[in-house]
Design a protein around this motif. Structure first.
Motif, PDB file in Angstrom:
ATOM      1  N   VAL A  23       0.843  -1.203   0.000  1.00 56.64           N
ATOM      2  CA  VAL A  23       0.000   0.000   0.000  1.00 56.64           C
ATOM      3  C   VAL A  23       0.873   1.245   0.000  1.00 56.64           C
ATOM      4  O   VAL A  23       0.571   2.239  -0.668  1.00 56.64           O
ATOM      5  CB  VAL A  23      -0.958   0.005   1.217  1.00 56.64           C
ATOM      6  CG1 VAL A  23      -1.727   1.325   1.302  1.00 56.64           C
ATOM      7  CG2 VAL A  23      -1.932  -1.171   1.148  1.00 56.64           C
ATOM      8  N   LEU A  24       1.993   1.200   0.707  1.00 57.10           N
ATOM      9  CA  LEU A  24       2.871   2.369   0.824  1.00 57.10           C
ATOM     10  C   LEU A  24       3.817   2.540  -0.360  1.00 57.10           C
ATOM     11  O   LEU A  24       4.474   3.573  -0.478  1.00 57.10           O
ATOM     12  CB  LEU A  24       3.682   2.279   2.121  1.00 57.10           C
ATOM     13  CG  LEU A  24       2.869   2.497   3.382  1.00 57.10           C
ATOM     14  CD1 LEU A  24       3.639   2.056   4.606  1.00 57.10           C
ATOM     15  CD2 LEU A  24       2.456   3.961   3.481  1.00 57.10           C
ATOM     16  N   TYR A  25       3.901   1.555  -1.223  1.00 59.60           N
ATOM     17  CA  TYR A  25       4.832   1.610  -2.350  1.00 59.60           C
ATOM     18  C   TYR A  25       4.555   2.815  -3.249  1.00 59.60           C
ATOM     19  O   TYR A  25       5.480   3.485  -3.695  1.00 59.60           O
ATOM     20  CB  TYR A  25       4.739   0.321  -3.173  1.00 59.60           C
ATOM     21  CG  TYR A  25       5.734   0.223  -4.296  1.00 59.60           C
ATOM     22  CD1 TYR A  25       6.992  -0.329  -4.072  1.00 59.60           C
ATOM     23  CD2 TYR A  25       5.425   0.670  -5.574  1.00 59.60           C
ATOM     24  CE1 TYR A  25       7.914  -0.439  -5.098  1.00 59.60           C
ATOM     25  CE2 TYR A  25       6.339   0.567  -6.605  1.00 59.60           C
ATOM     26  CZ  TYR A  25       7.577   0.010  -6.365  1.00 59.60           C
ATOM     27  OH  TYR A  25       8.491  -0.085  -7.384  1.00 59.60           O
ATOM     28  N   ASP A  26       3.302   3.088  -3.511  1.00 60.88           N
ATOM     29  CA  ASP A  26       2.917   4.184  -4.418  1.00 60.88           C
ATOM     30  C   ASP A  26       3.221   5.561  -3.863  1.00 60.88           C
ATOM     31  O   ASP A  26       3.471   6.486  -4.617  1.00 60.88           O
ATOM     32  CB  ASP A  26       1.415   4.125  -4.716  1.00 60.88           C
ATOM     33  CG  ASP A  26       1.083   3.091  -5.761  1.00 60.88           C
ATOM     34  OD1 ASP A  26       1.977   2.679  -6.510  1.00 60.88           O
ATOM     35  OD2 ASP A  26      -0.093   2.688  -5.813  1.00 60.88           O
ATOM     36  N   GLY A  27       3.149   5.695  -2.559  1.00 62.56           N
ATOM     37  CA  GLY A  27       3.385   6.999  -1.964  1.00 62.56           C
ATOM     38  C   GLY A  27       2.905   7.039  -0.539  1.00 62.56           C
ATOM     39  O   GLY A  27       2.253   6.113  -0.054  1.00 62.56           O
ATOM     40  N   PRO A  28       3.221   8.123   0.145  1.00 66.08           N
ATOM     41  CA  PRO A  28       2.897   8.250   1.571  1.00 66.08           C
ATOM     42  C   PRO A  28       1.392   8.224   1.834  1.00 66.08           C
ATOM     43  O   PRO A  28       0.590   8.727   1.040  1.00 66.08           O
ATOM     44  CB  PRO A  28       3.473   9.613   1.955  1.00 66.08           C
ATOM     45  CG  PRO A  28       4.477   9.931   0.900  1.00 66.08           C
ATOM     46  CD  PRO A  28       3.975   9.279  -0.355  1.00 66.08           C
ATOM     47  N   THR A  29       1.039   7.646   2.964  1.00 71.37           N
ATOM     48  CA  THR A  29      -0.335   7.666   3.449  1.00 71.37           C
ATOM     49  C   THR A  29      -0.311   7.367   4.945  1.00 71.37           C
ATOM     50  O   THR A  29       0.751   7.118   5.515  1.00 71.37           O
ATOM     51  CB  THR A  29      -1.248   6.689   2.682  1.00 71.37           C
ATOM     52  OG1 THR A  29      -2.610   6.979   2.994  1.00 71.37           O
ATOM     53  CG2 THR A  29      -0.927   5.241   2.994  1.00 71.37           C
ATOM     54  N   HIS A  30      -1.455   7.388   5.567  1.00 64.46           N
ATOM     55  CA  HIS A  30      -1.540   7.139   7.010  1.00 64.46           C
ATOM     56  C   HIS A  30      -2.072   5.733   7.286  1.00 64.46           C
ATOM     57  O   HIS A  30      -2.612   5.070   6.401  1.00 64.46           O
ATOM     58  CB  HIS A  30      -2.401   8.206   7.693  1.00 64.46           C
ATOM     59  CG  HIS A  30      -3.718   8.414   7.012  1.00 64.46           C
ATOM     60  ND1 HIS A  30      -4.790   7.580   7.213  1.00 64.46           N
ATOM     61  CD2 HIS A  30      -4.104   9.351   6.118  1.00 64.46           C
ATOM     62  CE1 HIS A  30      -5.809   7.997   6.468  1.00 64.46           C
ATOM     63  NE2 HIS A  30      -5.413   9.070   5.796  1.00 64.46           N
ATOM     64  N   GLY A  31      -1.908   5.305   8.524  1.00 63.70           N
ATOM     65  CA  GLY A  31      -2.275   3.953   8.917  1.00 63.70           C
ATOM     66  C   GLY A  31      -3.730   3.612   8.669  1.00 63.70           C
ATOM     67  O   GLY A  31      -4.055   2.487   8.291  1.00 63.70           O
ATOM     68  N   PHE A  32      -4.631   4.575   8.875  1.00 62.51           N
ATOM     69  CA  PHE A  32      -6.049   4.285   8.672  1.00 62.51           C
ATOM     70  C   PHE A  32      -6.334   3.943   7.213  1.00 62.51           C
ATOM     71  O   PHE A  32      -7.133   3.052   6.922  1.00 62.51           O
ATOM     72  CB  PHE A  32      -6.915   5.466   9.131  1.00 62.51           C
ATOM     73  CG  PHE A  32      -8.380   5.165   9.074  1.00 62.51           C
ATOM     74  CD1 PHE A  32      -8.978   4.384  10.046  1.00 62.51           C
ATOM     75  CD2 PHE A  32      -9.157   5.648   8.029  1.00 62.51           C
ATOM     76  CE1 PHE A  32     -10.339   4.090   9.987  1.00 62.51           C
ATOM     77  CE2 PHE A  32     -10.506   5.361   7.952  1.00 62.51           C
ATOM     78  CZ  PHE A  32     -11.109   4.578   8.942  1.00 62.51           C
ATOM     79  N   ALA A  33      -5.670   4.623   6.278  1.00 62.09           N
ATOM     80  CA  ALA A  33      -5.861   4.320   4.847  1.00 62.09           C
ATOM     81  C   ALA A  33      -5.332   2.917   4.519  1.00 62.09           C
ATOM     82  O   ALA A  33      -5.925   2.193   3.717  1.00 62.09           O
ATOM     83  CB  ALA A  33      -5.166   5.373   3.992  1.00 62.09           C
ATOM     84  N   ILE A  34      -4.237   2.544   5.159  1.00 65.78           N
ATOM     85  CA  ILE A  34      -3.690   1.202   4.960  1.00 65.78           C
ATOM     86  C   ILE A  34      -4.681   0.171   5.503  1.00 65.78           C
ATOM     87  O   ILE A  34      -4.987  -0.827   4.841  1.00 65.78           O
ATOM     88  CB  ILE A  34      -2.310   1.060   5.634  1.00 65.78           C
ATOM     89  CG1 ILE A  34      -1.310   2.037   5.009  1.00 65.78           C
ATOM     90  CG2 ILE A  34      -1.804  -0.379   5.537  1.00 65.78           C
ATOM     91  CD1 ILE A  34      -0.009   2.186   5.781  1.00 65.78           C
TER      92      ILE A  34
END
Length: 174
Positions: A23-34
């Motif tokens: 999920v994080l490979y594409d770019g930054p995000t937060h834990g809830f999105a993961i």
């Protein structure tokens, strides 16, 4: 076999950890999105789902191993702040290596191989070479299983290997 934390550091990641890294490979995000992507019915959760608690534990493991790092904060929906995470260079490289590696066991096709294929598609990573190698592995297994008897386990394994070959052939079709 009892595994120490040193063994855990040396061995491969768990599938949930690979899914979080995907999920994080594409770019930054937060834990809830993961966690949303990994819930049952989520983009990756259709293949491998994790509870929110296990998602955050997986993220912590990735951070501890230097594969993911915090890159900032953003406001949360209900107040507070969310930590924004990103895959590190070594995390992205590790994911590409994992995606390029075929699975060894027939029992891992439904979970690990399917997860690899969904993550590769999501991340735009070409896994054509891996699919050719995967097909060779399954073809060898299918050959051995052809003479493995007619009990229920042999029948199950034989049918699964033949189905896997059909799917791989479709994926490899130009």
């Amino acid at each position: 076999m009892n595994q120490s934390s040193g063994d855990r550091r040396r061995r491969d990641l768990l599938l949930g950890e690979w899914a979080c890294l995907g999920v994080l490979y594409d770019g930054p995000t937060h834990g809830f999105a993961i966690a949303t992507a990994l819930r049952p019915g989520g983009e990756l959760g259709r293949v491998w789902s994790l509870s929110r608690a296990l998602t955050y534990r997986s993220i912590d493991q990735l951070v501890d191993r230097g594969l993911v790092r915090a890159v900032g904060e953003e406001p949360g929906i209900a107040g507070g702040k969310r930590t924004v995470l990103a895959a590190t260079r070594s995390g992205r490289a590790a994911l590409r290596r994992w995606l390029a590696t075929p699975v060894e066991h027939l029992r891992d096709l439904r979970s690990e191989l399917l997860l690899k294929l969904v993550i590769a598609e999501r991340c735009g990573v070409d896994v054509g070479d891996m699919l050719h190698r995967q097909r060779s592995i399954i073809a060898e297994l299918a050959e051995v299983l052809a003479d493995d008897g007619d009990d229920v386990v042999a029948l199950w394994r034989r049918e699964n290997s033949e189905a896997a070959l059909r799917v791989l052939d479709r994926l490899l079709r130009p």
